[in-house]
Design a protein around this motif. Sequence first.
Motif, PDB file in Angstrom:
ATOM      1  N   PRO A 118      10.256  -3.688  -3.262  1.00 19.74           N
ATOM      2  CA  PRO A 118       9.131  -4.575  -3.558  1.00 19.74           C
ATOM      3  C   PRO A 118       8.496  -4.323  -4.915  1.00 19.74           C
ATOM      4  CG  PRO A 118       8.505  -2.919  -1.932  1.00 19.74           C
ATOM      5  CD  PRO A 118       9.986  -2.811  -2.104  1.00 19.74           C
ATOM      6  N   ILE A 119       8.536  -3.083  -5.404  1.00 21.13           N
ATOM      7  CA  ILE A 119       7.969  -2.804  -6.722  1.00 21.13           C
ATOM      8  C   ILE A 119       8.690  -3.628  -7.777  1.00 21.13           C
ATOM      9  CG2 ILE A 119       7.787  -1.025  -8.517  1.00 21.13           C
ATOM     10  CD1 ILE A 119       7.051   0.963  -6.334  1.00 21.13           C
TER      11      ILE A 119
ATOM     12  N   GLU B  63       0.135  -8.377   3.230  1.00 19.08           N
ATOM     13  CA  GLU B  63      -1.120  -8.973   2.760  1.00 19.08           C
ATOM     14  C   GLU B  63      -0.927  -9.638   1.397  1.00 19.08           C
ATOM     15  OE1 GLU B  63      -5.826  -7.725   2.201  1.00 19.08           O
ATOM     16  OE2 GLU B  63      -4.398  -6.289   3.056  1.00 19.08           O
ATOM     17  N   VAL B  64      -0.185  -8.982   0.513  1.00 18.50           N
ATOM     18  CA  VAL B  64       0.096  -9.551  -0.808  1.00 18.50           C
ATOM     19  C   VAL B  64       0.865 -10.864  -0.671  1.00 18.50           C
ATOM     20  CG1 VAL B  64       1.474  -9.242  -2.913  1.00 18.50           C
ATOM     21  CG2 VAL B  64       0.022  -7.384  -2.086  1.00 18.50           C
ATOM     22  N   ASN B  65       1.899 -10.873   0.140  1.00 21.66           N
ATOM     23  CA  ASN B  65       2.702 -12.082   0.306  1.00 21.66           C
ATOM     24  C   ASN B  65       1.878 -13.239   0.865  1.00 21.66           C
ATOM     25  OD1 ASN B  65       5.046 -10.857  -0.650  1.00 21.66           O
ATOM     26  ND2 ASN B  65       5.633 -10.117   1.375  1.00 21.66           N
ATOM     27  N   THR B  66       0.945 -12.934   1.762  1.00 18.70           N
ATOM     28  CA  THR B  66       0.069 -13.975   2.321  1.00 18.70           C
ATOM     29  C   THR B  66      -0.852 -14.549   1.245  1.00 18.70           C
ATOM     30  OG1 THR B  66       0.122 -12.909   4.501  1.00 18.70           O
ATOM     31  CG2 THR B  66      -1.665 -14.466   4.079  1.00 18.70           C
ATOM     32  N   ILE B  67      -1.406 -13.691   0.412  1.00 20.12           N
ATOM     33  CA  ILE B  67      -2.283 -14.155  -0.670  1.00 20.12           C
ATOM     34  C   ILE B  67      -1.503 -15.016  -1.661  1.00 20.12           C
ATOM     35  CG2 ILE B  67      -3.673 -13.406  -2.647  1.00 20.12           C
ATOM     36  CD1 ILE B  67      -4.373 -10.891  -1.015  1.00 20.12           C
TER      37      ILE B  67
ATOM     38  N   THR C 298      15.269  -7.276   1.656  1.00 23.39           N
ATOM     39  CA  THR C 298      14.577  -6.244   0.881  1.00 23.39           C
ATOM     40  C   THR C 298      13.282  -5.832   1.556  1.00 23.39           C
ATOM     41  OG1 THR C 298      15.481  -7.191  -1.149  1.00 23.39           O
ATOM     42  CG2 THR C 298      13.612  -5.709  -1.396  1.00 23.39           C
ATOM     43  N   PHE C 299      13.016  -4.522   1.588  1.00 23.99           N
ATOM     44  CA  PHE C 299      11.724  -4.039   2.077  1.00 23.99           C
ATOM     45  C   PHE C 299      10.621  -4.685   1.240  1.00 23.99           C
ATOM     46  CE2 PHE C 299       8.237  -0.868   1.890  1.00 23.99           C
ATOM     47  CZ  PHE C 299       7.887  -0.873   3.235  1.00 23.99           C
ATOM     48  N   GLY C 300       9.577  -5.167   1.917  1.00 23.97           N
ATOM     49  CA  GLY C 300       8.518  -5.911   1.243  1.00 23.97           C
ATOM     50  C   GLY C 300       8.533  -7.382   1.602  1.00 23.97           C
ATOM     51  N   PHE C 301       9.634  -7.846   2.200  1.00 27.62           N
ATOM     52  CA  PHE C 301       9.700  -9.205   2.745  1.00 27.62           C
ATOM     53  C   PHE C 301       8.899  -9.243   4.040  1.00 27.62           C
ATOM     54  CE2 PHE C 301      11.723 -12.249   5.638  1.00 27.62           C
ATOM     55  CZ  PHE C 301      11.760 -13.400   4.868  1.00 27.62           C
ATOM     56  N   THR C 302       8.147 -10.316   4.247  1.00 34.71           N
ATOM     57  CA  THR C 302       7.309 -10.455   5.438  1.00 34.71           C
ATOM     58  C   THR C 302       7.979 -11.372   6.456  1.00 34.71           C
ATOM     59  OG1 THR C 302       5.293 -10.142   4.136  1.00 34.71           O
ATOM     60  CG2 THR C 302       5.055 -11.135   6.316  1.00 34.71           C
TER      61      THR C 302
END
Length: 483
Positions: free
Chosen positions: A260-261, A306-310, A162-166
Amino acid sequence: LSVPSTAIQSPANLQLLSRSGQLSSQPVGTGPFQVDSWFEGQPVRLQAFDEYWGEPALLETIQVSPVIDIEQRFDLLVNKEVHLAENILPDDVEFAEDSYLYQVDYREAINVSYLGMNRDIVPFDENDVRMAIGTCIDRVDLTETHYPEGSIAATQFVPPSTFGFTPGLMWHYFDTSTATDLLSSAGYTDGITVTLTVVDVATDYLPVPLEIAEMVKEQLSECNVNVDIEAVSASEFYALKQSNRVGMYISGWSADFPGPINFLNTHFGKSADLGSFGAALPQVVDLLAEAERSADREHRRELYDEVNTILKEKVLFVPLAYGAGTWTTFEDLPGAYTHPVHREQFALIGPVDEVDELAGIGTEEKPFIIAVGSEPSTLDPSHAINDVDFLVITQIFETLVGYDAVDEGLVGILATEWASNDTYDVWEFSLKQDVRFHDGAEFNADAVLINFDRMWDTKHPLHVPDGDGFRYCPMLFGAFKEA
């Protein structure tokens, strides 16, 4: 707009039943099947709609039967009492794969199971406590033990397809020694005792919930975390979360649409449930809001990274697995297939004589029977909340857009085409003509508007909450009209 919660219902039926409480069991849509009967605790029986505007269903009658016991679902298939069993035990999947009698179809793992922690509740208000739990769970062993083939140990909240995966962002290393030291540094030298809440309903992301909870309990005991397991119903769990009374729990999320939403904003954005992870992280809320406003894909990718890292640093959850769901049928059952976001079309299964011959069930008078893991909570799309709701609703109702059964691409259903302005914030849909609801009412633009107004406008006369009360509207669109 592909999510079944936005499916279009007959305005006449909405006017008739919205205030009576009967809408959840007597809905009227435009789909290839209509409701024959459904009573609480009983199977849902669907009848082919003879005047359907599209290709007619190949089966006359379908029965969706809730079979809570996961072992019993496969036993019923073996005994030829059902035609299709969803999400059976991994051992039974292996047996079926080795037998020439059965066909196992895997649903792509666009979902996540996780152990959630509420930062508003002691001791999960301590980052070191959450980090200790986050490093004490062997996710690989858990996935290999309790999930079917095709499942993957999770590394973050968004699934890898899925788009939004890091890419490259891995979860904290499994290390019981580090976990114990972290608890001590948080002041819990003698360990902690916590309650682990779980809903005992089998899903793609939690095929055997209690067994998974028991393994998590066993692993956490190695790090001085003593766990009491509390099994509750889905409605009890939701009520507990809404009242901010769940400290630690095992849950999951299946994609309503692969983006990702649906994963990040729903759980960590401005409209997320407070009782899931505690007070929202302002930085994460701001990043998600910025990504939601942007049409620049690369900029959005950077924001989601950045969200996934946080989220990894704050350890609001421990990702457990991306679970591959299964459909098990008699071999080569015509038209049976799985869809990654639970949009399987029962109308494509058949024809009946081939189904009966394969299943050995015999006569055309008997319905095609599907065994699923739980009973629907409602058949009113606006109030639907879970995969079984959506699976059944998809047969009765149609949305403006949806997914092609073959290549899974986005296609028009009740809309023939659509276009946006240059800033993507105004969209225009052209609607299919000569479509009628099961009650004979005409499908048109007024019908679409009534459905969306009813869901979005809390002052609309047909905005009558039932169960979880239009729960998907703020998740999909940010807020109700009054907000």
